[in-house]
Structure formats: C-alpha cells, structure tokens
Design a protein around this motif. Structure first.
Motif, mmCIF file in Angstrom:
data_model
loop_
_atom_site.group_PDB
_atom_site.id
_atom_site.type_symbol
_atom_site.label_atom_id
_atom_site.label_comp_id
_atom_site.label_asym_id
_atom_site.label_seq_id
_atom_site.Cartn_x
_atom_site.Cartn_y
_atom_site.Cartn_z
ATOM 1 N N ASP A 76 13.182 1.197 19.109
ATOM 2 C CA ASP A 76 12.652 0.084 19.893
ATOM 3 C C ASP A 76 11.182 0.251 20.253
ATOM 4 N N SER A 77 10.673 1.464 20.195
ATOM 5 C CA SER A 77 9.267 1.692 20.536
ATOM 6 C C SER A 77 8.344 1.524 19.324
ATOM 7 N N ASP A 78 8.888 1.010 18.212
ATOM 8 C CA ASP A 78 8.123 0.805 16.986
ATOM 9 C C ASP A 78 8.253 -0.632 16.507
ATOM 10 N N VAL A 79 7.240 -1.087 15.751
ATOM 11 C CA VAL A 79 7.211 -2.430 15.181
ATOM 12 C C VAL A 79 7.079 -2.297 13.666
ATOM 13 N N LEU A 80 7.915 -3.003 12.914
ATOM 14 C CA LEU A 80 7.790 -3.035 11.458
ATOM 15 C C LEU A 80 6.764 -4.115 11.115
ATOM 16 N N LEU A 81 5.568 -3.685 10.692
ATOM 17 C CA LEU A 81 4.489 -4.637 10.417
ATOM 18 C C LEU A 81 4.588 -5.264 9.035
ATOM 19 N N GLY A 82 5.254 -4.604 8.121
ATOM 20 C CA GLY A 82 5.364 -5.169 6.782
ATOM 21 C C GLY A 82 6.135 -4.255 5.854
ATOM 22 N N ARG A 83 6.531 -4.842 4.721
ATOM 23 C CA ARG A 83 7.211 -4.089 3.665
ATOM 24 C C ARG A 83 6.470 -4.329 2.366
ATOM 25 N N PHE A 84 6.313 -3.266 1.607
ATOM 26 C CA PHE A 84 5.689 -3.332 0.289
ATOM 27 C C PHE A 84 6.741 -3.036 -0.765
ATOM 28 N N ASP A 85 6.461 -3.466 -1.988
ATOM 29 C CA ASP A 85 7.190 -2.980 -3.151
ATOM 30 C C ASP A 85 6.128 -2.404 -4.073
ATOM 31 N N ILE A 86 6.077 -1.076 -4.140
ATOM 32 C CA ILE A 86 5.053 -0.409 -4.947
ATOM 33 C C ILE A 86 5.538 -0.106 -6.361
ATOM 34 N N GLY A 87 6.714 -0.622 -6.695
ATOM 35 C CA GLY A 87 7.266 -0.393 -8.031
ATOM 36 C C GLY A 87 6.547 -1.216 -9.087
ATOM 37 N N THR A 88 6.883 -0.930 -10.314
ATOM 38 C CA THR A 88 6.357 -1.683 -11.442
ATOM 39 C C THR A 88 7.496 -2.506 -12.020
ATOM 40 N N ALA A 89 7.206 -3.356 -12.943
ATOM 41 C CA ALA A 89 8.142 -4.317 -13.524
ATOM 42 C C ALA A 89 9.596 -3.852 -13.515
ATOM 43 N N GLY A 90 10.387 -4.450 -12.649
ATOM 44 C CA GLY A 90 11.813 -4.174 -12.593
ATOM 45 C C GLY A 90 12.203 -2.868 -11.925
ATOM 46 N N ASP A 91 11.252 -2.123 -11.412
ATOM 47 C CA ASP A 91 11.518 -0.829 -10.792
ATOM 48 C C ASP A 91 11.123 -0.909 -9.313
ATOM 49 N N ALA A 92 12.031 -1.398 -8.481
ATOM 50 C CA ALA A 92 11.722 -1.609 -7.058
ATOM 51 C C ALA A 92 11.513 -0.284 -6.333
#
Length: 151
Positions: A76-92
């Motif tokens: 609760d003391s943290d905020v999720l600011l964003g999510r990335f997908d750093i994978g390449t084609a079809g590799d999440a």
C-alpha cells in the motif's frame, strides 16, 4: 499532441512508453530509453523477470532500482506507475515500474524516463556488475495532471 517536452540529450529520448496504470489517467508517466531497453533485455536473460522500484531515499535510494520480479515486496505504500513489455516479437517480457507513494507525492507532476549511464550504482540493483547504472531523467508535464495520490 506531444505531451513530453524535448530533452536536450537526443540519446535519452524515450523509445518505449509504459502502459497507463493509474485510474483516471490516459497518459504514460514513465518511459525507457533504447539503452535502458537493451540493458534490461540482457539482465532479463541473466536474472529472469524484472521490476523497478523508485524510492525517496538519499544517495542510491533516489535512483531507480532494478530487482528480480518479486524480490522487492510492494504494498500500500507503493504506486504502480506503469508496465512495460521489453520483449521482442511474440516474446513477452513484462516489467513493472513502482514508486514509493511518498515519493510520488513529490514527483506526480513529472514524466520520468529511465536511462543508462556508465558507472556503478547500488549493489542491490541487478545492473551493478555491468559497470552501468540506471538513472531517472524527469520532464515537467505541461498539461493538467489529476491528483491520483491517496492519503
């Protein structure tokens, strides 16, 4: 409309924007440079799934810390600011960017870009042995930002 003001260092330009995670918002709050994406892919291959946490501490505590996913417990003391997908084609390869809620209260008006520079950061962040460290480049947002902080 381009919501991010140009940064002076062209190599520090964001290339991957995080998905929107905060209720009521329609813009990304955090991005990665190409150098950050490249290093994160290398680190993922070495350590498996990763996450970032940005605290409000001094010294290395004010740098974004990269951990194997789940090694740093968020709550609760943290905020999720964003999510990335750093994978390449079809590799999440999903990667979350968290910030201490108290720090977010100070930085809520900025867009953050994670970049990489030469040097050694904290021993707790997984990039340390690479002779590189992550850092935050911030840009003031030039549009109205809703107050999404929770007390």
């Amino acid at each position: 409309m381009d919501r991010i003001q140009p940064q002076e260092d062209i190599s520090a330009q964001p290339v991957l924007e995080a998905s929107v995670t905060l209720p009521g918002e329609d813009f990304s709050r955090v991005a990665l440079t190409g150098d950050a994406v490249d290093l994160l892919r290398k680190l993922w291959d070495q350590h498996g799934p990763l996450m970032f946490h940005q605290s409000g501490g001094c010294c290395d505590g004010s740098a974004p810390m990269c951990y194997p996913a789940g090694d740093f417990l968020t709550g609760d003391s943290d905020v999720l600011l964003g999510r990335f997908d750093i994978g390449t084609a079809g590799d999440a390869k999903p990667l979350g960017f968290w910030m201490a809620r108290e720090q977010f209260a100070y930085w809520s008006h900025t867009h953050l870009t994670v970049d990489v520079v030469a040097g050694r950061g904290s021993g707790f962040s997984v990039e340390s042995p690479e002779g590189k460290r992550f850092l935050i480049r911030s840009t003031l947002m030039d549009w109205d930002v809703p107050d999404v902080r929770q007390d």
